[in-house]
Design a protein around this motif. Structure first.
Motif: not given
Lengths: 130, 130
Positions: A24-27, A37-46, A48-62
């Motif tokens: 868990v981290g915070r974008v 700020v939005q807490p997110v679940r994430f994984v690290l790949r190469d 890169d931080v990869l985290c989930g974001a619903p398509a309609g979320s303020a996080l994704f839009a911004a």
């Protein structure tokens, strides 16, 4: 090495190793001109931080296309020890379908329109206590 | 009540109660035009977030007088349950000497030039999982 406030300065490889050990981290981004700020679940790949974001979320839009910060930390309950790591990078939607298909579920509540944000570790800083 | 992403929306009094039960949060601010975040020790007093900030820190320089966000959360290790709360408010140095004198140590490493930031809970939002 200690910073001017007495905290141990972590190297980049130490920061990356610590990030890879948490889920868990915070974008941190800007929304309508204000800090957000939005807490997110994430994984690290190469690195890169990869985290989930619903398509309609303020996080994704911004965040998609903009420089964001990403933070993760762990502290002992008595705060005698712990660490925090902060990443800066330009977020973008993860559009690589094969990479996305191999990811675990990263939303708080899975939905069919979930998206992934990729935050490359362009700048990373970290500190350790205790 | 659930939000559009399936998370339980917390009332203001629930958010304040949750904040009063933790001792670490993250101040989210803007530094040189970029999103920035600093983990801090804090306490809640009369619905103000009071956190430590060294006088020479980037946090203190950038946050004093500006609208910042403040976030705290707790998640179970398996992420099946948890909560997060976010505050928006205009930060200012705590200049009330009697209030400051009664506060516990709130710096990561105590220094003689430590200051306190006060973040009033002007807007608060929270979500609960599980």
């Amino acid at each position: 090495m200690l910073d001017s406030f007495g905290l141990e300065v972590l190297r980049r490889d130490e920061c990356v190793a610590l990030l890879s050990a948490v889920n868990v981290g915070r974008v941190v981004y800007t929304r309508r001109g204000l800090p957000a700020v939005q807490p997110v679940r994430f994984v690290l790949r190469d690195e890169d931080v990869l985290c989930g974001a619903p398509a309609g979320s303020a996080l994704f839009a911004a965040a998609d296309g903009n420089v964001v910060a990403f933070e993760a930390d762990i502290f002992a309950p008595d705060l005698a020890s712990g660490w925090y790591v902060t990443v800066l990078g330009r977020a973008a939607e993860l559009r690589n379908g094969s990479v996305a298909a191999a990811l675990p579920d990263l939303s708080w509540r899975p939905r069919t329109d979930d998206r992934f944000l990729r935050i490359p570790i362009e700048v990373v800083t970290g500190r350790r206590l205790g």
